[in-house]
Motif scaffolding. Structure first.
Motif, PDB file in Angstrom:
ATOM      1  N   ARG A 163       4.719  -7.216  12.045  1.00  0.00           N
ATOM      2  CA  ARG A 163       5.542  -8.029  12.694  1.00  0.00           C
ATOM      3  C   ARG A 163       6.718  -8.478  11.575  1.00  0.00           C
ATOM      4  N   ILE A 164       8.202  -8.750  11.843  1.00  0.00           N
ATOM      5  CA  ILE A 164       9.008  -9.774  10.828  1.00  0.00           C
ATOM      6  C   ILE A 164       9.315 -10.046  11.921  1.00  0.00           C
ATOM      7  N   ASP A 165       9.389 -11.789  11.680  1.00  0.00           N
ATOM      8  CA  ASP A 165      10.340 -12.925  12.388  1.00  0.00           C
ATOM      9  C   ASP A 165      10.028 -13.075  13.673  1.00  0.00           C
ATOM     10  N   GLY A 166       8.493 -12.383  14.311  1.00  0.00           N
ATOM     11  CA  GLY A 166       7.674 -11.898  15.549  1.00  0.00           C
ATOM     12  C   GLY A 166       7.947 -10.493  16.751  1.00  0.00           C
ATOM     13  N   ARG A 167       8.864  -9.928  15.882  1.00  0.00           N
ATOM     14  CA  ARG A 167       9.499  -8.934  16.670  1.00  0.00           C
ATOM     15  C   ARG A 167       8.308  -7.409  15.999  1.00  0.00           C
ATOM     16  N   CYS A 168       7.500  -6.356  16.462  1.00  0.00           N
ATOM     17  CA  CYS A 168       7.152  -5.536  15.773  1.00  0.00           C
ATOM     18  C   CYS A 168       7.772  -4.702  15.706  1.00  0.00           C
ATOM     19  N   VAL A 169       7.810  -3.938  14.308  1.00  0.00           N
ATOM     20  CA  VAL A 169       8.736  -3.179  13.937  1.00  0.00           C
ATOM     21  C   VAL A 169       7.789  -1.810  13.892  1.00  0.00           C
ATOM     22  N   LEU A 170       6.253  -1.986  13.506  1.00  0.00           N
ATOM     23  CA  LEU A 170       5.783  -0.957  13.718  1.00  0.00           C
ATOM     24  C   LEU A 170       4.380  -0.379  14.154  1.00  0.00           C
ATOM     25  N   ASP A 171       4.030   0.330  15.065  1.00  0.00           N
ATOM     26  CA  ASP A 171       2.322  -0.057  15.787  1.00  0.00           C
ATOM     27  C   ASP A 171       2.048   1.443  15.737  1.00  0.00           C
ATOM     28  N   GLN A 172       0.975   1.258  14.803  1.00  0.00           N
ATOM     29  CA  GLN A 172       1.014   3.195  14.676  1.00  0.00           C
ATOM     30  C   GLN A 172      -0.724   3.278  14.624  1.00  0.00           C
ATOM     31  N   GLU A 173      -1.272   4.309  15.049  1.00  0.00           N
ATOM     32  CA  GLU A 173      -2.948   4.513  14.399  1.00  0.00           C
ATOM     33  C   GLU A 173      -3.005   5.424  14.153  1.00  0.00           C
ATOM     34  N   LEU A 174      -3.683   6.744  13.484  1.00  0.00           N
ATOM     35  CA  LEU A 174      -4.646   7.122  13.681  1.00  0.00           C
ATOM     36  C   LEU A 174      -5.572   7.438  12.866  1.00  0.00           C
ATOM     37  N   ALA A 175      -6.112   8.830  14.287  1.00  0.00           N
ATOM     38  CA  ALA A 175      -7.779   8.897  14.394  1.00  0.00           C
ATOM     39  C   ALA A 175      -7.977  10.233  13.726  1.00  0.00           C
ATOM     40  N   CYS A 176      -9.011  10.036  12.957  1.00  0.00           N
ATOM     41  CA  CYS A 176      -9.601  11.759  12.458  1.00  0.00           C
ATOM     42  C   CYS A 176     -11.441  11.803  12.273  1.00  0.00           C
TER      43      CYS A 176
END
Length: 254
Positions: A163-176
């Motif tokens: 999050r930058i300045d309260g805004r989400c710019v990346l939210d990702q998940e990897l499962a393997c």
């Protein structure tokens, strides 16, 4: 640190603050059990800290938490002395490793640990959350190696939120790994590769001149994010090739 039937609970905390003279002070540098932290020689105004694994793990049922904050014009670089090895334990529950990073205005954090190796039979959930002020700078590297030489990997779930300045710019998940839903190792996933990694680069200058989305050699890509940030992702047959891809892509951003 506490030890319970559910595994080891341990935490570490790093606080870096500008000293008002162009340098960086470390008023908080705490670690326990398997999470030892050591200050090393820095350069210029940058403080450097090393995470040192004092015990094996994380093992099944363990819960580790690391928090690092850079504020007040601090420049902080955090690395690790060796790779982190996720191992099976007597407790069959999943292990958890949580990382919490905060970077204030006019502060900079380089989070550059060595690889995380998912050994056969292990089950690890990694969660990394980064909160940055509008004028913060970040370089974050994550590298995962699926199994040791000649070994099938354990189960690994990794989630990264920025999050930058309260805004989400990346939210990702990897499962393997074994038991993971979907075709994680197929053509739409890792395609047989056993090393996967990413870089998140946040620079205020990207707001005016964002990086161009592009492929970088075979197995790597650069993508601008919805903020003054860029994401580099890469897959490779081994950790050495992965590091070379990430380092090359990072150099291309300069």
């Amino acid at each position: 640190m506490t030890t319970a039937p559910g595994g080891v609970r341990a935490s570490a905390r790093i606080l870096a603050r500008g000293d008002g003279r162009g340098g960086t002070a470390l008023p908080v540098l705490e670690g326990e059990g398997p999470l030892a932290v050591r200050r090393t020689r820095g350069s210029g105004g940058e403080a450097r800290v090393m995470l040192v694994g004092a015990m094996s793990g994380p093992l099944g049922g363990d819960r580790f938490t690391v928090a690092a904050d850079a504020v007040g014009g601090a420049r902080l670089r955090v690395g690790s002395a060796a790779a982190t090895l996720a191992l099976p334990g007597q407790d069959k529950a999943a292990a958890h490793y949580d990382v919490r990073l905060t970077v204030g205005d006019d502060a900079e954090l380089h989070w550059l640990p060595e690889q995380l190796i998912s050994a056969g039979g292990s089950d690890l959930h990694v969660g990394t959350r980064v909160d940055l002020a509008a004028g913060a700078r970040l370089l974050l590297r994550e590298e995962q190696v699926l199994g040791r030489s000649g070994e099938e990997p354990g189960r690994l779930t990794s989630r990264l939120t920025v999050r930058i300045d309260g805004r989400c710019v990346l939210d990702q998940e990897l499962a393997c790994g074994p038991g993971t839903p979907g075709g994680w190792d197929g053509p739409a996933g890792l395609a047989g590769h056993r090393a996967v990694g990413q870089l998140v680069v946040v620079r205020p200058g990207f707001a005016a001149a964002p990086p161009v989305a592009r492929a970088f050699e075979e197995g790597a890509a650069v993508m601008p994010l919805a903020g003054p940030a860029a994401l580099v992702t890469a897959v490779a047959p081994d950790a050495l090739r992965l590091r070379r891809l990430l380092d090359g892509a990072l150099a291309s951003l300069d």
